[in-house]
Write an enzyme that holds these catalytic residues in place. Structure first.
Site, PDB file in Angstrom:
ATOM      1  N   CYS A   1       0.814  -1.221   0.000  1.00 17.22           N
ATOM      2  CA  CYS A   1       0.000   0.000   0.000  1.00 17.22           C
ATOM      3  C   CYS A   1       0.848   1.273   0.000  1.00 17.22           C
ATOM      4  O   CYS A   1       0.312   2.358  -0.210  1.00 17.22           O
ATOM      5  CB  CYS A   1      -0.936   0.008   1.197  1.00 17.22           C
ATOM      6  SG  CYS A   1      -1.910  -1.498   1.297  1.00 17.22           S
TER       7      CYS A   1
ATOM      8  N   HIS B   1      -3.508   6.478   3.542  1.00 17.56           N
ATOM      9  CA  HIS B   1      -3.902   5.296   2.767  1.00 17.56           C
ATOM     10  C   HIS B   1      -5.347   4.926   3.113  1.00 17.56           C
ATOM     11  O   HIS B   1      -5.698   4.789   4.288  1.00 17.56           O
ATOM     12  CB  HIS B   1      -2.962   4.131   3.075  1.00 17.56           C
ATOM     13  CG  HIS B   1      -3.457   2.824   2.568  1.00 17.56           C
ATOM     14  ND1 HIS B   1      -3.912   2.658   1.278  1.00 17.56           N
ATOM     15  CD2 HIS B   1      -3.606   1.614   3.178  1.00 17.56           C
ATOM     16  CE1 HIS B   1      -4.308   1.415   1.113  1.00 17.56           C
ATOM     17  NE2 HIS B   1      -4.141   0.759   2.247  1.00 17.56           N
TER      18      HIS B   1
ATOM     19  N   ASN C   1     -10.572  -0.378  -0.191  1.00 21.48           N
ATOM     20  CA  ASN C   1      -9.106  -0.337  -0.102  1.00 21.48           C
ATOM     21  C   ASN C   1      -8.512  -0.774  -1.440  1.00 21.48           C
ATOM     22  O   ASN C   1      -8.686  -1.927  -1.858  1.00 21.48           O
ATOM     23  CB  ASN C   1      -8.663  -1.292   1.014  1.00 21.48           C
ATOM     24  CG  ASN C   1      -7.161  -1.310   1.222  1.00 21.48           C
ATOM     25  OD1 ASN C   1      -6.407  -0.817   0.380  1.00 21.48           O
ATOM     26  ND2 ASN C   1      -6.728  -1.883   2.320  1.00 21.48           N
TER      27      ASN C   1
HETATM   28  N1  ACO Z   1     -19.735  -8.785   8.422  1.00 22.71           N
HETATM   29  C1  ACO Z   1     -20.192  -9.088   9.648  1.00 22.71           C
HETATM   30  N2  ACO Z   1     -19.420  -9.538  10.618  1.00 22.71           N
HETATM   31  C2  ACO Z   1     -18.103  -9.663  10.363  1.00 22.71           C
HETATM   32  C3  ACO Z   1     -17.550  -9.346   9.114  1.00 22.71           C
HETATM   33  C4  ACO Z   1     -18.433  -8.898   8.118  1.00 22.71           C
HETATM   34  N3  ACO Z   1     -17.998  -8.561   6.866  1.00 22.71           N
HETATM   35  N4  ACO Z   1     -16.228  -9.565   9.163  1.00 22.71           N
HETATM   36  C5  ACO Z   1     -15.944  -9.992  10.393  1.00 22.71           C
HETATM   37  N5  ACO Z   1     -17.081 -10.055  11.118  1.00 22.71           N
HETATM   38  C6  ACO Z   1     -17.256 -10.457  12.502  1.00 22.71           C
HETATM   39  C7  ACO Z   1     -16.151 -11.331  13.017  1.00 22.71           C
HETATM   40  O1  ACO Z   1     -16.362 -12.677  12.658  1.00 22.71           O
HETATM   41  C8  ACO Z   1     -16.258 -11.106  14.506  1.00 22.71           C
HETATM   42  O2  ACO Z   1     -17.303 -11.897  14.995  1.00 22.71           O
HETATM   43  P1  ACO Z   1     -17.190 -12.550  16.462  1.00 22.71           P
HETATM   44  O3  ACO Z   1     -17.101 -11.395  17.419  1.00 22.71           O
HETATM   45  O4  ACO Z   1     -18.479 -13.317  16.566  1.00 22.71           O
HETATM   46  O5  ACO Z   1     -15.976 -13.404  16.432  1.00 22.71           O
HETATM   47  C9  ACO Z   1     -16.702  -9.640  14.604  1.00 22.71           C
HETATM   48  O6  ACO Z   1     -17.229  -9.299  13.314  1.00 22.71           O
HETATM   49  C10 ACO Z   1     -15.588  -8.694  14.950  1.00 22.71           C
HETATM   50  O7  ACO Z   1     -14.473  -8.990  14.097  1.00 22.71           O
HETATM   51  P2  ACO Z   1     -13.155  -8.177  14.206  1.00 22.71           P
HETATM   52  O8  ACO Z   1     -12.171  -8.696  13.218  1.00 22.71           O
HETATM   53  O9  ACO Z   1     -12.750  -8.101  15.640  1.00 22.71           O
HETATM   54  O10 ACO Z   1     -13.671  -6.731  13.759  1.00 22.71           O
HETATM   55  P3  ACO Z   1     -12.885  -5.372  13.755  1.00 22.71           P
HETATM   56  O11 ACO Z   1     -13.639  -4.357  14.494  1.00 22.71           O
HETATM   57  O12 ACO Z   1     -11.435  -5.558  14.057  1.00 22.71           O
HETATM   58  O13 ACO Z   1     -12.988  -4.967  12.226  1.00 22.71           O
HETATM   59  C11 ACO Z   1     -11.615  -4.968  10.264  1.00 22.71           C
HETATM   60  C12 ACO Z   1     -12.418  -5.799  11.243  1.00 22.71           C
HETATM   61  C13 ACO Z   1     -12.544  -4.001   9.561  1.00 22.71           C
HETATM   62  C14 ACO Z   1     -10.980  -5.886   9.241  1.00 22.71           C
HETATM   63  C15 ACO Z   1     -10.545  -4.178  11.043  1.00 22.71           C
HETATM   64  O14 ACO Z   1      -9.818  -5.039  11.885  1.00 22.71           O
HETATM   65  C16 ACO Z   1      -9.591  -3.492  10.134  1.00 22.71           C
HETATM   66  O15 ACO Z   1      -9.933  -2.569   9.438  1.00 22.71           O
HETATM   67  N6  ACO Z   1      -8.307  -3.899  10.146  1.00 22.71           N
HETATM   68  C17 ACO Z   1      -7.309  -3.334   9.309  1.00 22.71           C
HETATM   69  C18 ACO Z   1      -7.515  -3.832   7.945  1.00 22.71           C
HETATM   70  C19 ACO Z   1      -6.648  -3.140   6.997  1.00 22.71           C
HETATM   71  O16 ACO Z   1      -6.537  -1.951   7.024  1.00 22.71           O
HETATM   72  N7  ACO Z   1      -6.040  -3.930   6.129  1.00 22.71           N
HETATM   73  C20 ACO Z   1      -5.303  -3.479   5.101  1.00 22.71           C
HETATM   74  C21 ACO Z   1      -4.076  -2.675   5.475  1.00 22.71           C
HETATM   75  S1  ACO Z   1      -2.851  -2.965   4.393  1.00 22.71           S
HETATM   76  C22 ACO Z   1      -3.576  -2.930   2.920  1.00 22.71           C
HETATM   77  O17 ACO Z   1      -4.231  -1.976   2.632  1.00 22.71           O
HETATM   78  C23 ACO Z   1      -3.417  -4.101   1.982  1.00 22.71           C
END
Ligand code: ACO
Length: 325
Positions: free
Chosen positions: A123, A249, A279
């Protein structure tokens, strides 16, 4: 166009001369995902800020998309592609493992004499390209360098995994860099990496689908982008209030908000383009710059702060004065 030979003591100021963007026409809304995954529009918007993304069709190429963005940038600059000395494309999703994307894009836009190079820095790739372009201009080794971020992340996404399928989109953005006289031009950059956390975000060659430990990535993205932006401002002798527009980003609106709040940047000065693009990795910053110019957020001389974080982990931050019209 031959590269100029600057006389002793005369260093051209590298400047963004034009910006361009292109996205596929296949629109994937949150409702489309809700129809086939165990997710909801409410979850996606609350946790990511994303409302829609665009995906290339199987018959479409990333080279075509990148060529549209590059042509746009050259036209915006009032230049001609035949005068491009180098084309640097930041991507982790070229159409083929090899060759890279840059030769196919250069041929499509008519950059007949350009040096052609792909950069893989996830990224942060676009910011690496911008820094290299600035160095080429500053040294007098080139006069016009096109820097493009282009991604087809839909091709390395597990579309059955709701945790990642909602996050990624395809797109391409580009800037033309050349000698200019707007403000401070393109300032010095900050770069960093941490290989010990490489297993939190990766795709394998034999199983090319993005794997991500979301919460860990989130925490490090906020911390590293905040630190990098602070170091960038200090290194360039700039107070945060002097930054007119801030492009982080576009991974997730919550990450962008957290970084802006830690830096003390008011949200009206911040890009939230992720809402419409999702993203797009290396394409996210130039896509956001093009959207900011279109929407009137960037004026001649506006000071733009840019910061990125991605797989590696790698991160980068850069500063540029926006171009004259
Ligand atoms: N819809 C509904 N529920 C979902 C989804 C979805 N699409 N995805 C995950 N969940 C659920 C999970 O299973 C979990 O359920 P549980 O509590 O029953 O186990 C719950 O939602 C919470 O999941 P988390 O992973 O803890 O959710 P979080 O608040 O961390 O959000 C996210 C997830 C959006 C991926 C966040 O962690 C994030 O943005 N991380 C960074 C991602 C990123 O920026 N990546 C790229 C950077 S580098 C690049 O750009 C390539």
């Amino acid at each position: 166009m031959p590269a100029p030979s600057p006389s002793a003591g005369e260093r051209p100021t590298p400047t963004i001369l034009g910006v361009g963007a292109a996205v596929p026409d296949q629109l994937i809304t949150n409702a489309d995902l809700v129809a086939r995954l165990d997710t909801s529009d409410e979850w996606i918007v609350r946790r990511t800020g994303i409302r829609e993304r665009r995906h290339l069709r199987p018959t479409e190429t990333l080279a075509e998309l990148a060529a549209r963005a590059c042509t746009d940038a050259v036209i915006d600059a009032g230049c001609n592609a035949a005068g491009v000395d180098h084309l640097i494309i930041a991507t982790i999703t070229p159409d083929r493992l090899t060759p890279g994307l840059a030769p196919a894009v250069a041929a499509r836009i008519g950059a007949a004499h350009a040096g052609v190079l792909d950069v893989n820095a996830a990224c942060t790739g676009f910011l690496y390209g911008l820094d290299h372009a600035a160095a080429l201009i500053e040294s007098g080794r080139a006069r016009h360098v096109l820097v493009c971020g282009a991604e087809a992340l839909s091709r390395i996404t597990d579309h059955e995994d709701r945790a990642t399928a909602v996050l990624f989109g395809d797109g391409a953005g580009a800037v033309l860099v050349g000698p200019g006289a707007t403000g401070r031009g393109i300032g010095s950059f900050v770069f960093g990496y941490d290989d010990t956390l490489a297993d939190t975000l990766y795709a394998e060659r034999d199983a090319p689908k993005l794997q991500m430990a979301g919460q860990q990535v989130y925490r490090h993205a906020v911390a590293r982008m905040t630190e990098a932006a602070q170091e960038l401002l200090a290194r360039n002798g700039v107070e945060v209030e002097q930054v007119d527009y801030f492009v982080a980003h576009q991974a997730n609106a919550r990450i962008v908000t957290a970084v802006a709040d830690a830096l003390g940047v008011p949200h009206e000065k911040v890009s939230f383009n992720v809402e419409w693009t999702a993203n797009t990795s290396a394409a996210s910053i130039p896509l956001a710059l093009a959207a900011a110019q279109r929407d009137g957020h960037l004026k001649p001389g506006s000071l733009v702060g840019m910061v990125a974080f991605g797989a590696g982990f790698v991160w980068a931050a850069g500063l540029a004065s926006w171009k004259d019209t």
